[in-house]
Design a protein around this motif. Structure first.
Motif, mmCIF file in Angstrom:
data_model
loop_
_atom_site.group_PDB
_atom_site.id
_atom_site.type_symbol
_atom_site.label_atom_id
_atom_site.label_comp_id
_atom_site.label_asym_id
_atom_site.label_seq_id
_atom_site.Cartn_x
_atom_site.Cartn_y
_atom_site.Cartn_z
ATOM 1 N N PHE A 1 0.889 -1.241 -0.155
ATOM 2 C CA PHE A 1 -0.145 -0.164 -0.234
ATOM 3 C C PHE A 1 0.801 0.883 0.544
ATOM 4 C CE2 PHE A 1 -2.344 -3.185 2.419
ATOM 5 C CZ PHE A 1 -3.080 -3.452 1.061
ATOM 6 N N GLY B 1 9.157 6.622 -3.860
ATOM 7 C CA GLY B 1 9.435 7.637 -2.431
ATOM 8 C C GLY B 1 10.589 8.764 -2.571
ATOM 9 N N GLY B 2 11.234 8.056 -1.886
ATOM 10 C CA GLY B 2 12.328 8.738 -1.922
ATOM 11 C C GLY B 2 13.347 8.858 -3.749
ATOM 12 N N MET C 1 -3.214 5.210 -1.202
ATOM 13 C CA MET C 1 -4.035 4.235 -0.134
ATOM 14 C C MET C 1 -3.458 4.084 1.508
ATOM 15 S SD MET C 1 -6.637 0.468 -1.161
ATOM 16 C CE MET C 1 -7.183 1.106 -2.145
HETATM 17 C C1 48H Z 1 1.147 3.785 3.035
HETATM 18 C C2 48H Z 1 2.943 5.557 2.842
HETATM 19 C C3 48H Z 1 2.855 5.676 4.512
HETATM 20 C C4 48H Z 1 1.628 4.863 5.037
HETATM 21 C C5 48H Z 1 4.801 6.975 4.734
HETATM 22 O O1 48H Z 1 11.187 7.432 1.506
HETATM 23 P P1 48H Z 1 11.012 6.502 1.482
HETATM 24 O O2 48H Z 1 11.560 5.926 -0.730
HETATM 25 O O3 48H Z 1 11.527 4.546 1.789
HETATM 26 P P2 48H Z 1 12.351 3.784 1.422
HETATM 27 O O4 48H Z 1 12.545 3.162 2.741
HETATM 28 O O5 48H Z 1 12.267 3.095 0.444
HETATM 29 O O6 48H Z 1 13.509 4.455 0.615
HETATM 30 C C6 48H Z 1 14.072 5.724 1.458
HETATM 31 C C7 48H Z 1 15.041 6.670 0.474
HETATM 32 O O7 48H Z 1 14.142 6.858 -0.562
HETATM 33 C C8 48H Z 1 15.629 8.216 1.026
HETATM 34 O O8 48H Z 1 14.780 9.038 1.083
HETATM 35 C C9 48H Z 1 16.892 8.161 1.250
HETATM 36 C C10 48H Z 1 18.096 7.477 0.744
HETATM 37 N N1 48H Z 1 17.256 8.922 2.072
HETATM 38 C C11 48H Z 1 18.474 9.159 2.462
HETATM 39 C C12 48H Z 1 18.592 10.660 3.035
HETATM 40 O O9 48H Z 1 19.688 11.160 3.394
HETATM 41 O O10 48H Z 1 17.744 11.261 2.811
HETATM 42 O O11 48H Z 1 9.811 5.215 0.887
HETATM 43 C C13 48H Z 1 8.675 5.592 1.420
HETATM 44 C C14 48H Z 1 7.492 5.464 0.982
HETATM 45 C C15 48H Z 1 6.616 6.711 0.359
HETATM 46 O O12 48H Z 1 6.488 6.335 -0.756
HETATM 47 C C16 48H Z 1 5.449 7.083 0.874
HETATM 48 O O13 48H Z 1 4.553 7.343 0.619
HETATM 49 C C17 48H Z 1 4.845 5.999 1.599
HETATM 50 O O14 48H Z 1 5.902 5.308 1.309
HETATM 51 N N2 48H Z 1 3.974 6.188 3.112
HETATM 52 N N3 48H Z 1 2.469 4.747 2.511
HETATM 53 N N4 48H Z 1 1.236 4.220 4.484
HETATM 54 N N5 48H Z 1 1.362 5.523 6.340
HETATM 55 N N6 48H Z 1 3.902 6.623 5.407
#
Ligand code: 48H
Length: 259
Positions: free
Chosen positions: A52, A60-61, A123
């Protein structure tokens, strides 16, 4: 061409999949790189997997690369996972590989879906289910638009044997568990320890160790693993996210088979 037939095709097809997804082996919250890689490896091994994602798009990032330069960097071990997926990389210097952020994320998403994972965007996981055995036994869902509009609409649920918190920096599922159940996480404080400042080498080294069953039935993966266990951030190097996702899939599979 009949508009209502188009509408029925969409509605029926979606609802069939959503009903199926309400009873899964593994439910993943978050469709960033770590969640997508977890979904891919599980689905590929025949595990009934549902993911989800809160946003309109998955990724995400990752699509944002480093400061909106949509390129990302991988170390050798991360590059080997990209090779598995068929994502192209260029060697920048010995041990540093660059990939196109959009090619990478679209490939991860496509591979996860083709392997059989069901992905629902728009979602949000807004809570977890816990019954008498105290284990996390599923997720509580609502449309992201409902929370954005601050509407009072009750949620629906999806049962699963394992839940993966892949919600990134905010580690939302772990925060919810602490809020609802108390400081009972398998961390130094029992709570969400919090992410440390940037230290790429340490952050990337520790993320795989931090990918653990942090509470019965709940695995933490990706950036959330470092945030929950108290390790540093690492910037736009993404190998750790993939390695963490792959480990989370192995852990989940072990939990399902009692291993
Ligand atoms: C449904 C949700 C909810 C919720 C959040 O942030 P992400 O890309 O996470 P990772 O761990 O796969 O990758 C991290 C990477 O992108 C990153 O930020 C890095 C390497 N940072 C390094 C730095 O120094 O900053 O993805 C998380 C996803 C997002 O798409 C959100 O929208 C989603 O989770 N999300 N989805 N229900 N409650 N909360």
């Amino acid at each position: 061409m009949d508009e209502v037939t188009i509408s029925r095709a969409i509605t029926e097809s979606f609802l069939r999949d959503f009903m199926e997804a309400m009873d899964a082996d593994v439910a993943i919250a978050g469709g960033g790189p770590s969640g997508l890689v977890t979904a891919y490896y599980l689905a590929k091994r025949g595990v009934k997997t549902v993911l989800f994602e809160r946003s309109l798009r998955v990724g995400g990032g990752m699509p944002g690369g480093g400061m909106m330069f949509n390129r990302i960097v991988f170390q050798q071990e991360g590059k080997e996972i990209l090779d598995d997926f068929g994502v192209r990389t260029k060697t920048y210097q010995k041990g540093y590989y660059v990939a196109d952020a959009l090619e990478t994320i679209s490939t991860l998403c496509s591979a996860a879906i083709k392997a059989g994972a069901r992905i629902f965007n728009l979602m949000s996981v807004e809570d977890v289910m816990v019954h008498e055995d105290g284990k996390i036994s599923g997720v509580v869902l609502n449309w992201s638009a409902v929370s954005l509009a601050k509407l009072h609409v009750d949620p629906l649920t999806a049962r699963s044997k394992v839940v993966v918190d892949a919600t990134g920096h905010d580690s939302e599922i772990c925060h919810m568990v602490v809020k609802k159940i108390g400081k009972n996480l398998r961390t130094s404080s029992g709570g969400v320890v919090g992410e440390g400042p940037m230290w790429a080498e340490k952050g990337e080294r520790e993320i795989v160790d931090n990918t653990v069953e942090v509470y019965p039935g709940l695995i933490v993966a990706g950036m959330a693993a470092n945030a929950v266990l108290g390790s540093p951030r690492m910037g736009a190097i993404f190998g750790g996210m993939l390695l963490s996702g792959r480990k989370a899939a192995g852990l989940a599979q072990g939990m399902l088979t009692g291993g």
